[in-house]
Design a protein around this motif. Sequence first.
Motif, mmCIF file in Angstrom:
data_model
loop_
_atom_site.group_PDB
_atom_site.id
_atom_site.type_symbol
_atom_site.label_atom_id
_atom_site.label_comp_id
_atom_site.label_asym_id
_atom_site.label_seq_id
_atom_site.Cartn_x
_atom_site.Cartn_y
_atom_site.Cartn_z
ATOM 1 N N SER A 151 -17.871 60.105 20.273
ATOM 2 C CA SER A 151 -16.627 59.964 19.308
ATOM 3 C C SER A 151 -15.817 60.033 18.972
ATOM 4 C CB SER A 151 -15.309 61.504 20.402
ATOM 5 O OG SER A 151 -15.069 60.796 21.081
ATOM 6 N N PHE A 152 -15.370 58.084 19.295
ATOM 7 C CA PHE A 152 -14.822 57.225 18.322
ATOM 8 C C PHE A 152 -15.519 57.126 16.921
ATOM 9 C CE2 PHE A 152 -13.445 56.715 22.618
ATOM 10 C CZ PHE A 152 -12.287 57.570 22.391
ATOM 11 N N ALA A 153 -14.654 57.389 15.693
ATOM 12 C CA ALA A 153 -14.816 57.178 14.837
ATOM 13 C C ALA A 153 -14.806 55.260 14.484
ATOM 14 C CB ALA A 153 -14.076 57.016 13.645
ATOM 15 N N ALA A 154 -15.563 54.051 13.721
ATOM 16 C CA ALA A 154 -15.203 53.245 13.806
ATOM 17 C C ALA A 154 -14.013 52.307 13.339
ATOM 18 C CB ALA A 154 -16.606 52.265 12.484
ATOM 19 N N GLU A 155 -13.675 53.405 12.430
ATOM 20 C CA GLU A 155 -11.888 52.674 11.967
ATOM 21 C C GLU A 155 -11.237 54.276 11.836
ATOM 22 O OE1 GLU A 155 -10.911 49.929 11.059
ATOM 23 O OE2 GLU A 155 -13.309 49.262 10.807
ATOM 24 N N PRO A 156 -10.015 53.973 12.173
ATOM 25 C CA PRO A 156 -9.500 55.279 11.929
ATOM 26 C C PRO A 156 -8.903 55.732 10.641
ATOM 27 C CG PRO A 156 -7.630 52.992 12.087
ATOM 28 C CD PRO A 156 -9.238 52.948 12.170
ATOM 29 N N ALA A 157 -8.970 56.716 11.105
ATOM 30 C CA ALA A 157 -9.253 58.213 9.729
ATOM 31 C C ALA A 157 -7.149 58.040 9.667
ATOM 32 C CB ALA A 157 -9.412 59.210 9.583
ATOM 33 N N GLU A 158 -6.629 57.851 10.106
ATOM 34 C CA GLU A 158 -4.992 57.875 10.363
ATOM 35 C C GLU A 158 -4.355 56.938 10.524
ATOM 36 O OE1 GLU A 158 -3.906 61.492 12.120
ATOM 37 O OE2 GLU A 158 -5.444 63.364 10.407
ATOM 38 N N PRO A 159 -3.426 55.891 10.131
ATOM 39 C CA PRO A 159 -2.725 55.127 10.829
ATOM 40 C C PRO A 159 -1.802 55.371 11.937
ATOM 41 C CG PRO A 159 -1.177 56.403 9.220
ATOM 42 C CD PRO A 159 -2.590 57.379 9.795
ATOM 43 N N VAL A 195 -9.040 55.629 18.754
ATOM 44 C CA VAL A 195 -8.232 54.785 19.390
ATOM 45 C C VAL A 195 -8.700 53.254 19.674
ATOM 46 C CG1 VAL A 195 -7.074 56.846 20.983
ATOM 47 C CG2 VAL A 195 -9.324 54.957 21.336
ATOM 48 N N PRO A 196 -7.996 52.273 19.773
ATOM 49 C CA PRO A 196 -7.772 51.107 19.962
ATOM 50 C C PRO A 196 -9.166 50.563 20.825
ATOM 51 C CG PRO A 196 -6.000 51.045 19.945
ATOM 52 C CD PRO A 196 -6.418 52.482 19.962
ATOM 53 N N ASP A 197 -10.021 50.047 20.890
ATOM 54 C CA ASP A 197 -10.970 49.348 22.211
ATOM 55 C C ASP A 197 -10.122 49.137 23.702
ATOM 56 O OD1 ASP A 197 -12.560 48.949 19.783
ATOM 57 O OD2 ASP A 197 -12.900 46.441 19.971
ATOM 58 N N PHE A 198 -9.422 48.791 23.528
ATOM 59 C CA PHE A 198 -8.908 49.179 25.386
ATOM 60 C C PHE A 198 -8.662 50.078 25.785
ATOM 61 C CE2 PHE A 198 -4.701 49.150 23.285
ATOM 62 C CZ PHE A 198 -4.277 49.857 23.865
ATOM 63 N N ALA A 199 -8.173 51.310 25.207
ATOM 64 C CA ALA A 199 -8.228 52.612 25.180
ATOM 65 C C ALA A 199 -9.600 53.650 25.067
ATOM 66 C CB ALA A 199 -7.091 53.694 24.502
ATOM 67 N N ARG A 200 -10.706 52.993 25.054
ATOM 68 C CA ARG A 200 -11.798 53.960 24.784
ATOM 69 C C ARG A 200 -12.475 53.637 26.432
ATOM 70 N NH1 ARG A 200 -14.854 52.860 19.251
ATOM 71 N NH2 ARG A 200 -12.907 53.038 17.903
ATOM 72 N N TYR A 260 -18.829 72.447 26.243
ATOM 73 C CA TYR A 260 -17.186 72.620 25.492
ATOM 74 C C TYR A 260 -17.791 71.923 23.991
ATOM 75 C CZ TYR A 260 -17.907 67.712 26.699
ATOM 76 O OH TYR A 260 -18.347 66.411 27.077
ATOM 77 N N ARG A 261 -16.471 72.357 23.719
ATOM 78 C CA ARG A 261 -16.297 71.966 22.280
ATOM 79 C C ARG A 261 -15.528 71.415 22.091
ATOM 80 N NH1 ARG A 261 -14.059 77.542 21.837
ATOM 81 N NH2 ARG A 261 -12.132 77.216 20.690
ATOM 82 N N GLU A 262 -15.970 69.539 20.995
ATOM 83 C CA GLU A 262 -14.742 68.939 21.372
ATOM 84 C C GLU A 262 -14.066 69.200 19.640
ATOM 85 O OE1 GLU A 262 -16.475 65.031 21.433
ATOM 86 O OE2 GLU A 262 -17.024 65.043 19.715
ATOM 87 N N ARG A 263 -12.359 69.499 19.921
ATOM 88 C CA ARG A 263 -11.720 68.661 18.264
ATOM 89 C C ARG A 263 -11.206 67.368 18.399
ATOM 90 N NH1 ARG A 263 -6.171 71.559 17.186
ATOM 91 N NH2 ARG A 263 -6.026 71.689 19.049
ATOM 92 N N LEU A 264 -11.623 66.579 17.399
ATOM 93 C CA LEU A 264 -10.852 65.264 17.337
ATOM 94 C C LEU A 264 -10.015 65.318 16.016
ATOM 95 C CD1 LEU A 264 -14.012 63.547 17.531
ATOM 96 C CD2 LEU A 264 -12.561 63.889 19.580
ATOM 97 N N ILE A 265 -8.420 64.641 16.993
ATOM 98 C CA ILE A 265 -7.568 64.674 16.184
ATOM 99 C C ILE A 265 -7.108 63.011 15.465
ATOM 100 C CG2 ILE A 265 -7.303 67.151 16.238
ATOM 101 C CD1 ILE A 265 -4.746 65.442 18.088
ATOM 102 N N GLY A 266 -6.170 63.019 14.877
ATOM 103 C CA GLY A 266 -5.315 61.758 14.261
ATOM 104 C C GLY A 266 -4.104 62.060 14.534
#
Length: 226
Positions: free
Chosen positions: A215-223, A17-22, A41-47
């Motif tokens: 959990s957040f990647a440095a760059e979005p995998a999806e637009p 997500v963008p920085d302001f939402a983290r 709990y387990r996490e499932r991360l999606i784009g």
Amino acid sequence: MPIDQNAAIEITGFAWVPDFARGFVRDLRPRWACEEAGLGYRERLIGFETAKGADYRREQPFGQVPAYRDEEVQMFESGAMVLRIAERSERLMPRTAQGRARVLTWVTAALNSVEPFVFDLVDIDTFNPDAEWGRLRRPQVIETLRTRLAALADWLGDKDYLESGFTAADIIMATVLREVSDDALMAEFPALAAYRDRCTARPAFQAAHAAQLASFAAEPAEPMPA
């Protein structure tokens, strides 16, 4: 309770997500509840593209996060998830009929009597800071929110939490108050600011917050969605 990818509870969040939402995305709420309850709990991360897809919409009709599942149920809406987790933990929901009713009441109040007015301000300050309509409307939004915060402050008084001890209701209310985007407005209600800070100083919140940020990647995998 650390993330356990073999746990029965699964919480879906965004991979980026963008920085302001983290630190503010709604999967923080069930993460925090699990930490308070001592439930893995387990996490499932999606784009974003996955969230817009038909398969995910069968889990979350609005294409948002979080979504939730455990060995018995599948759900959406973060408030409902926190209540589901609270049902498994007396730490978060008393077992008396009155205690349970009060938690249900305050969760509903946070989501219906406070959060919409907070988001009206966030919509202007975060998403439309340069809009002329926002500049014109903002004083009215501030005044309406001030009235809601004053009522909440009157109820809280000198209590540490909404009821006799920390419950699931405080998870929801504290996360709502974190979103107030005008520091000067919150400063008018020092008891509410102290309540928010008291809740978010809890180790369970700190753990959940850190887990979401990690959990957040440095760059979005999806637009980003259009």
